[in-house]
Motif scaffolding. Structure first.
Motif: not given
Length: 370
Positions: A12-29
Motif C-alpha cells: 500500500d506504500e508502493k507508487p502506482a505503476p506508470t502506464r506505458l505510453r504508446i508510439v503507434d506507427c500506423d494511423v490512417h487519416p
C-alpha cells in the motif's frame, strides 16, 4: 519534512505503476471528401479530379480491385457520429483511439487517392503535394501527437525529389513514404536518388503495404479472393526486402533506415535464411555485397507489428520475436481498419516490461528521433 522509510515498502506504500505510453506507427487519416484538398490544390487539378478522377495502374477507378467485407477497410465502430468516413474526424479519433490508449505519438499513413500509383505523374505530384500539406493543416497542427510523413510517388523520381525538398524544409515530417507495389522492384537504381536524399536528411524510408504497380499483386497472377490479395501483402514486402538488400541499397546507403509498415513479421526468418543460403552459393554474382544479407537486415531494417501473427502456441510467437529481434519491432495498430491490433491484447505471448517498452515506445523513438 517527509518520513524516510528505511525498510522494504508495503504494497500500500508502493507508487502506482506508470502506464506505458504508446508510439503507434500506423494511423490512417482519411479525407472527409476531396473538397478538403481544395485549399492546397490548384484550380486546374481540382477540375481534373472532378472531371476525370484518378487514373491508376489498376482496372478500378474509385475502389480497390478486391471488395472487402467491411466498407473502406474499416472497423464497424470507427464511423464518426458526425458523418464522413472512418479516420476523417480528429475529435472522434482522439476519443476512440489516441486518448483511451494513451498514444503519445501516432505516425500518419495516408492511403487516400493512391498517390503512389497515379498514371498521370503530374497529377500525382499535385495530389501528393496537397495531401502532404493537408496532413499538417488538418492533423499535425491540430494535434501535435500526430506526425506526418512525406508521401511521394516513387516512379516520378524528379517530382518526388522536389516534394521531398519542399517538405523537408519545414522540419515537420518524420519519414519519407513510398509504395512497395511500384513499377519496378525498389532496389533498382532508378530509385536510388530518393534513398540518397533520405539518408542525407536522416529521414527513415517508410514502405507501407498497398499501391498498384501495374502488375498482379502476387507472383502467381491475380487472386480470386480478397483474402488471397490481403495475404499477398506479406509476399510483396518479402520480395522488396530481397530486392533492396541484394541490389545493394543498404551497402550503398549504410545510414538509411528502412521501415516496412503493415506487412507483419512472421515471414522474416525464412526469407532471410533463404537469402543467406543463396548468397553463399552465388556471391560471385553480387560482389557489391560485402556481408551476408541477414547482417544488412539486422542493421538497416525495422518492421511494424501489425497484422501480428497469432500461432496456436504462444512459444512459437515468442521464438519468432526473439529471432527477428526485440530492437527491430515497432508497434502499429492500423487504426481504424478492420484488422486493427489493440495494444492491450495484440501480443499473445508474455513480454517483460523492458521488452514491452522497446516495442511500444523506445524503438520507434530511436528510429524517428522523437
Amino acid at each position: 519534512m517527509s518520513e524516510v522509510i528505511d525498510r522494504p515498502l508495503r504494497d500500500d506504500e508502493k507508487p502506482a505503476p506508470t502506464r506505458l505510453r504508446i508510439v503507434d506507427c500506423d494511423v490512417h487519416p482519411s479525407l472527409r471528401s476531396t473538397d478538403d484538398l481544395n485549399e492546397f490544390l490548384p484550380k486546374r487539378w481540382q477540375q481534373h479530379l472532378r472531371e476525370y478522377g484518378s487514373h491508376l495502374r489498376a482496372p478500378y477507378l474509385f475502389t480497390t480491385p478486391y471488395p472487402r467485407s467491411s466498407p473502406l477497410i474499416a472497423r464497424r465502430d470507427a464511423w464518426p457520429p458526425t458523418g464522413g468516413p472512418p479516420g476523417s474526424d480528429l475529435a472522434f479519433m482522439q476519443k476512440q483511439h489516441l486518448d483511451p490508449l494513451d498514444v503519445e505519438f501516432g505516425i500518419l499513413q495516408v492511403l487516400d487517392l493512391f498517390i503512389f500509383s497515379q498514371q498521370n505523374l503530374e497529377f500525382g505530384a499535385a495530389i501528393q503535394r496537397a495531401i502532404n500539406d493537408w496532413q499538417l493543416a488538418f492533423w499535425s497542427h491540430r494535434d501535435p501527437r500526430l506526425k506526418a510523413s512525406i508521401l511521394i510517388g516513387q516512379d516520378g523520381t524528379d517530382l518526388a525529389l522536389a516534394e521531398i525538398e519542399r517538405c523537408a524544409k519545414t522540419g515537420e515530417y518524420i519519414q519519407i513514404n513510398v509504395s512497395p507495389r511500384a513499377n519496378e522492384p525498389l532496389g533498382r537504381r532508378r530509385y536510388w536518388s530518393i534513398y540518397e536524399r533520405a539518408q542525407a536528411l536522416d529521414l527513415p524510408l517508410g514502405i507501407h503495404v498497398g499501391g498498384y504497380g501495374g502488375h498482379a499483386p502476387t507472383g502467381g497472377g491475380w487472386p480470386s479472393y480478397y483474402v488471397e490479395e490481403h495475404q499477398s501483402n506479406a509476399h510483396t514486402i518479402a520480395a522488396q526486402l530481397a530486392s533492396l538488400v541484394i541490389e545493394g541499397v543498404p551497402e550503398r546507403f549504410p545510414k538509411l533506415k528502412i521501415v516496412f509498415i503493415e506487412g507483419g513479421f512472421g515471414w522474416i526468418p525464412s526469407a532471410v535464411w533463404r537469402m543467406d543460403q543463396h548468397f553463399e552459393r552465388f556471391r560471385s554474382e553480387v560482389p557489391h555485397l560485402k556481408r551476408r544479407p541477414s547482417e544488412y537486415v539486422r542493421e538497416n531494417f525495422w518492421f511494424t507489428t501489425q497484422p501480428i501473427d497469432e500461432p496456436d502456441e504462444a512459444r512459437h510467437l515468442r521464438a519468432l520475436i526473439e529471432w527477428v529481434g526485440i530492437d527491430r519491432l515497432l508497434f502499429s495498430s492500423d487504426y481504424p481498419h478492420w484488422d486493427f491490433d489493440d495494444p492491450r491484447f495484440a501480443f499473445k505471448t508474455p513480454l517483460t516490461e523492458a521488452e514491452r517498452k522497446k516495442i511500444f515506445s523506445t524503438n520507434a523513438r530511436a528510429v524517428y528521433k522523437f
